[in-house]
Design an enzyme around this catalytic site. Sequence first.
Site, PDB file in Angstrom:
ATOM      1  N   SER A   1      82.101  87.629  41.793  1.00 59.73           N
ATOM      2  CA  SER A   1      81.712  88.759  42.640  1.00 59.73           C
ATOM      3  C   SER A   1      80.994  88.382  43.920  1.00 59.73           C
ATOM      4  CB  SER A   1      80.837  89.713  41.845  1.00 59.73           C
ATOM      5  OG  SER A   1      79.577  89.134  41.643  1.00 59.73           O
TER       6      SER A   1
ATOM      7  N   HIS B   1      84.361  92.523  37.475  1.00 63.15           N
ATOM      8  CA  HIS B   1      84.596  92.977  38.857  1.00 63.15           C
ATOM      9  C   HIS B   1      86.073  93.253  39.124  1.00 63.15           C
ATOM     10  CE1 HIS B   1      80.495  92.652  40.293  1.00 63.15           C
ATOM     11  NE2 HIS B   1      80.397  91.671  39.408  1.00 63.15           N
TER      12      HIS B   1
ATOM     13  N   LYS C   1      81.217  99.575  36.906  1.00 63.73           N
ATOM     14  CA  LYS C   1      81.604  99.225  38.283  1.00 63.73           C
ATOM     15  C   LYS C   1      82.886  99.986  38.649  1.00 63.73           C
ATOM     16  CE  LYS C   1      79.129  94.842  37.731  1.00 63.73           C
ATOM     17  NZ  LYS C   1      77.777  95.292  37.906  1.00 63.73           N
TER      18      LYS C   1
HETATM   19  C1  LIG Z   1      80.430  88.830  36.368  1.00 69.67           C
HETATM   20  C2  LIG Z   1      79.514  89.832  35.758  1.00 69.67           C
HETATM   21  N1  LIG Z   1      79.527  89.973  34.419  1.00 69.67           N
HETATM   22  C3  LIG Z   1      78.712  90.867  33.813  1.00 69.67           C
HETATM   23  C4  LIG Z   1      77.855  91.666  34.546  1.00 69.67           C
HETATM   24  C5  LIG Z   1      76.994  92.653  33.843  1.00 69.67           C
HETATM   25  O1  LIG Z   1      77.594  93.906  33.871  1.00 69.67           O
HETATM   26  P1  LIG Z   1      76.713  95.234  33.768  1.00 69.67           P
HETATM   27  O2  LIG Z   1      76.255  95.539  35.146  1.00 69.67           O
HETATM   28  O3  LIG Z   1      77.599  96.259  33.177  1.00 69.67           O
HETATM   29  O4  LIG Z   1      75.551  94.904  32.872  1.00 69.67           O
HETATM   30  C6  LIG Z   1      77.828  91.559  35.935  1.00 69.67           C
HETATM   31  C7  LIG Z   1      76.913  92.427  36.721  1.00 69.67           C
HETATM   32  O5  LIG Z   1      76.886  92.481  37.906  1.00 69.67           O
HETATM   33  C8  LIG Z   1      78.671  90.608  36.564  1.00 69.67           C
HETATM   34  O6  LIG Z   1      78.650  90.449  37.893  1.00 69.67           O
END
Ligand SMILES: Cc1ncc(COP(=O)(O)O)c(C=O)c1O
Length: 431
Positions: free
Chosen positions: A209, A237, A268
Site C-alpha cells: 500500500s 488493498h 478499505k
Molecule cells: C497490508 C495490510 N494488511 C492489513 C491491514 C490491517 O487492516 P485493517 O485496517 O482492517 O485492520 C492493513 C491496514 O492498513 C494493511 O495495510
Amino acid sequence: MKTGVDWVTIRNARHPFYDFCDEALEDIRRQGRYRSFTPLARQAPRYPVYEEEIDPVPGETPEGREVIVWSSNDYLGMGVEPEVCEAAIAAIREHGAGAGGTRNIAGTSPLHKRLEAELAALHGKEAGLLFVSGYVSNQASLQTILTSMPGWICFSDRCNHASMIAGIKGARGSTTVIFEHNDLADLEAKLAAAPIDAPKLIAFESVYSMDGDVSDIAGICALARKYGAMTYLDEVHAVGLYGDEGGGVSQRDGVADQVDIIEGTLAKGFGVHGGYITASAQIVDYLRSSASGFIFTTSLPPSIAAAALASVKLVRAQNWRREKMFERVNEFRRRMRAAGVPFMMTASHIVPVPVGDAELCKKISRRLLDEYGLYATPINYPTVPKGTERLRLTPGPYHTDEMMDQMVTALLRLLTEEGLRPGAEGTAQAA
Ligand SMILES: Cc1ncc(COP(=O)(O)O)c(C=O)c1O
C-alpha cells in the site's frame, strides 16, 4: 535490597516508565516523527468532502470548514453508499448496537454466517472466517498457523505489513526467513536452502500500500508448489478493486485457487470494518477453534456485518465502481503529469508523491490543509523507511475534475516553494 535502594525511596519515586515515555516522546519529536491526528468529520452525502472543526470561541457553536480528503482507504466510497448505510441502520434497529459476546457466547448472528459464506464465494474458497479487523486476522491467523506444528519456516516478504510481522514474530518456535521485496530469485534461493521436510509458509501481499507495487502471485505460487510450501496472501488493498467481482489481484490474475489462504479487510475497498480469511474448510475450522484473536474477543456488531454484507454484494455485482475508480486514478495521473508534478508511477491505484523528509512531509501536508482545504496524509517512518517519506494520494470515484485541478495546482506551488522542484531528478520516478 541488592541495589541499595530502599522501599521508601521506591514508593516515593515516580515509576521509571513515566520518565521513559517523556524521553521517548522527546526523541520522536526531535526526529520529526511525532504523530498528530487531524480530526475530520466525513460528510457522507458529499464524500470526499469532510469538515474540519475549527477550535470554537468559548461560548460559541463550533464552526466547521470544508476539506477535500485525498487519502482515504475507502477507495470506492462504499462506506457512504446509501444501501450499505441503510443495512447498518436496519440491523441496529433489529439487533441493537453491539454483538453482546464472543462468537461462542451468543455473539454469532446469522449475518456473520452469511457474510462468511459471501466472502468464501468471493474468493472461490470453501470457507471464510471473520475477525474484528484486518490487523487481527493477520496477526491471529499467522501466529496460530506457525505455532501449530513443530518446525514451521515462514518466508516473509521484506515489506509485509506490521500485522503480518506481529503474527510471524509472535509464533514462538517457528523460524522466519525474510526474502527481498517481490524478489522471486531470492525467495527461491531461500526456499531451496531450507530443510526439505520442514513445513513452509510463504506470506506476502498483493498490493503493497505504500509503494503501490503489485506482487507476482502466480510466480510465488509456482515456487510454493516446487518447494512444497503453503501460501498466505494479504489482499487488504486489493479486495473490492481488482478482479471481475473485486476478489483482488489473485482473482484478476486467475490464480486464487493456487493460494491456500487469502486474507482481506472489510474496511478499505468495502468501506465498512472487520477482517477475514478464506481458505479450505479444515484450515478455517482449525483457526476458528484455535486462534486466540478470534476466540477471545467480542464479535463484530451485527450492524457492521450487515453493512459489510451489503457492500460485498454490491461490489461483486457492479463492475462500474472499479472502472470508475481507475478512470479517476488515470485522469489524476494525466493531470499531474501534464502539470509537471512529480509522483511515483505504480501498477496500482495508489499515487505516492515523494518528499524524502519527515518534517517537510508534515509541513506540506499541513500547508495543503491550511492554505487549500485539501488533506493528504504524510507518510513517515516507521510506516516507510527514513528518506522515503511521502504524501500518499488515493483518488477515488468521487474526486471530480475540479478537485483534481485544485490538488495539482496546490502541489505544484507547495512542492516548488519547499524546494522539491517538480521534475527535478531524484524527486520522482518518471510517470
Ligand atoms: C497490508 C495490510 N494488511 C492489513 C491491514 C490491517 O487492516 P485493517 O485496517 O482492517 O485492520 C492493513 C491496514 O492498513 C494493511 O495495510
